[in-house]
Every structure is written in structure tokens, then in C-alpha cells.
Design a protein around this motif. Structure first.
Motif, mmCIF file in Angstrom:
data_model
loop_
_atom_site.group_PDB
_atom_site.id
_atom_site.type_symbol
_atom_site.label_atom_id
_atom_site.label_comp_id
_atom_site.label_asym_id
_atom_site.label_seq_id
_atom_site.Cartn_x
_atom_site.Cartn_y
_atom_site.Cartn_z
ATOM 1 N N LYS A 110 1.060 -1.018 -0.031
ATOM 2 C CA LYS A 110 0.086 -0.042 0.280
ATOM 3 C C LYS A 110 0.779 1.280 -0.024
ATOM 4 N N ASP A 111 2.064 1.123 -0.138
ATOM 5 C CA ASP A 111 3.208 2.241 -0.144
ATOM 6 C C ASP A 111 3.494 2.353 -1.678
ATOM 7 N N TYR A 112 3.985 4.048 -1.671
ATOM 8 C CA TYR A 112 4.189 3.941 -3.377
ATOM 9 C C TYR A 112 6.001 3.465 -3.428
ATOM 10 N N TYR A 115 4.470 -0.714 -3.858
ATOM 11 C CA TYR A 115 4.097 -0.121 -5.432
ATOM 12 C C TYR A 115 4.599 -0.005 -6.476
ATOM 13 N N SER A 120 2.415 -6.424 -6.550
ATOM 14 C CA SER A 120 2.149 -7.289 -5.703
ATOM 15 C C SER A 120 3.001 -8.739 -5.947
ATOM 16 N N SER A 179 7.884 -2.916 2.720
ATOM 17 C CA SER A 179 6.080 -2.751 2.604
ATOM 18 C C SER A 179 5.238 -3.683 3.599
ATOM 19 N N LEU A 183 2.222 -2.715 5.991
ATOM 20 C CA LEU A 183 1.124 -3.587 6.155
ATOM 21 C C LEU A 183 0.590 -4.381 7.887
ATOM 22 N N ASP A 186 -0.237 -1.278 9.659
ATOM 23 C CA ASP A 186 -2.063 -0.900 9.393
ATOM 24 C C ASP A 186 -2.313 -1.840 9.571
#
Length: 195
Positions: A110-112, A115, A120, A179, A183, A186
Motif C-alpha cells: 500500500k506504500d508508494y 507498489y 504484488s 512494505s 501492512l 496498518d
């Protein structure tokens, strides 16, 4: 590239990754291909903050030196012999990535930077651990070739990656770990706010 230069690069990367807890004491492996039929890898006794004296050069044809090499030497050999783009290989167990792999099937950053740089990643389930090392040599190489990727996250085991450039390989592992940390953070924030 000469062997001393390669050993220095491996040593610097190993120290950096050890400090980040990507390698444990006697846990992990790192290697560099030296010729079409040879590679340098850490020994079984390697402590990754001071790996200089614990690197050994192996020929693809097994001899007595293989007895001193990392338990992962067969996996590295399989990757080098089947994937021409593999110049450096690393097996590490980054704590956030490994923890995230326990309860998820995909890593979707979900981070720049996650990504943009890695996208993925499917998490591979090794099924039972009892015979994993018997299967790993063929399954890891097959995964890299069939999925056309240079990084593999294995549930509860760790991360295998290869690259032509040692710095790109290290960068990819570091971004993946950051990342997964984000996650997990978060997820814990969402869990605590849903009470």
C-alpha cells in the motif's frame, strides 16, 4: 569481476542484512556466480556480520568442499544452472515479511515504493516442512522460471531472490520488508480501532 571484489560485496551486503535482522546466526545464505560453472557461497558456520572468512567457492560438480557449504548450496546451484540472469542469490528471513506470510496469500503493498518497485507478490505455501529441503531445489527454480520473477516469498520460511546486480537485489528485499512492516502496522491499527 575478480573474486576478492565479489567477496567484499557479499561481505558488505551480509553485514548490512544481518544488522537489519534479515539473516540470523547461522541462518540464511548469500552467493555470487564467479564463472559459468562456479559460485561463491557462505559456509555452514557463517556468522553474517563477519562473513569474510566463511565464504567458499564451489564447482557445479560436487566435491569435498560441498560438505562445508551452506545447507542452501543445492538450491543456489539449481538457480545458477537454470537461470542465466542469476549473478547473485540471497536467501533471508526478514521478520516482517516472514510474519506477514503466515496469514496471507498475497503481498499487495500500500506504500508508494512497494507498489512501484515490487508490485504484488504471491506467497508460496511449502505445504509440509518435513520434506521441504528435498523439494526446494527444484520447486524454487521452477517457480522463478514459470512465474518470470526474481523474488519468491515462502510462507513461514523466508525470501529467495536473485539478480544480476547485488544492489538491486538488496534494494528489492529492503523495499519488500518495509512494505510488509507497513501492512502489519496498518492491520494492527485497524484491529485496535475496530474494538
Amino acid at each position: 569481476m575478480n573474486r576478492e571484489n565479489l567477496k567484499n560485496k557479499l561481505s558488505l551486503l551480509a553485514l548490512s542484512m544481518f544488522r537489519k535482522d534479515f539473516f540470523g546466526i547461522y541462518h540464511g545464505s548469500i552467493s555470487a556466480k564467479t564463472e559459468s560453472n562456479r559460485f561463491i557461497i557462505n559456509t555452514k558456520e557463517a556468522i553474517f556480520d563477519s562473513i569474510d572468512e566463511n565464504l567458499i567457492e564451489l564447482y557445479f560438480k560436487k566435491d569435498y568442499r560441498w560438505n562445508q557449504a551452506s545447507i542452501d548450496a543445492n538450491i543456489h546451484h539449481s538457480i545458477y544452472s537454470q537461470i542465466s540472469d542469476a549473478k547473485f542469490i540471497c536467501f533471508s528471513m526478514p521478520p516482517f515479511t516472514t510474519a506477514y506470510s503466515l496469514n496471507h496469500n498475497m503481498i499487495i503493498p500500500k506504500d508508494y515504493f512497494g507498489y512501484k518497485e515490487i508490485g504484488s507478490i504471491q506467497i508460496v505455501d511449502p505445504k509440509q516442512f518435513e520434506d521441504w529441503y528435498d523439494r526446494a531445489q527444484s520447486e524454487i527454480s521452477y517457480y522463478f522460471q514459470s512465474q518470470k520473477t526474481d523474488i519468491m516469498v515462502i510462507r513461514g520460511y523466508g525470501v529467495y531472490t536473485f539478480n544480476r546486480d547485488i544492489h538491486e537485489m538488496a534494494k528489492k528485499i529492503a523495499i519488500l520488508e518495509k512494505s510488509c512492516r507497513l501492512l502489519l502496522l496498518d492491520g494492527s491499527v485497524k484491529d485496535s480501532t475496530s474494538d
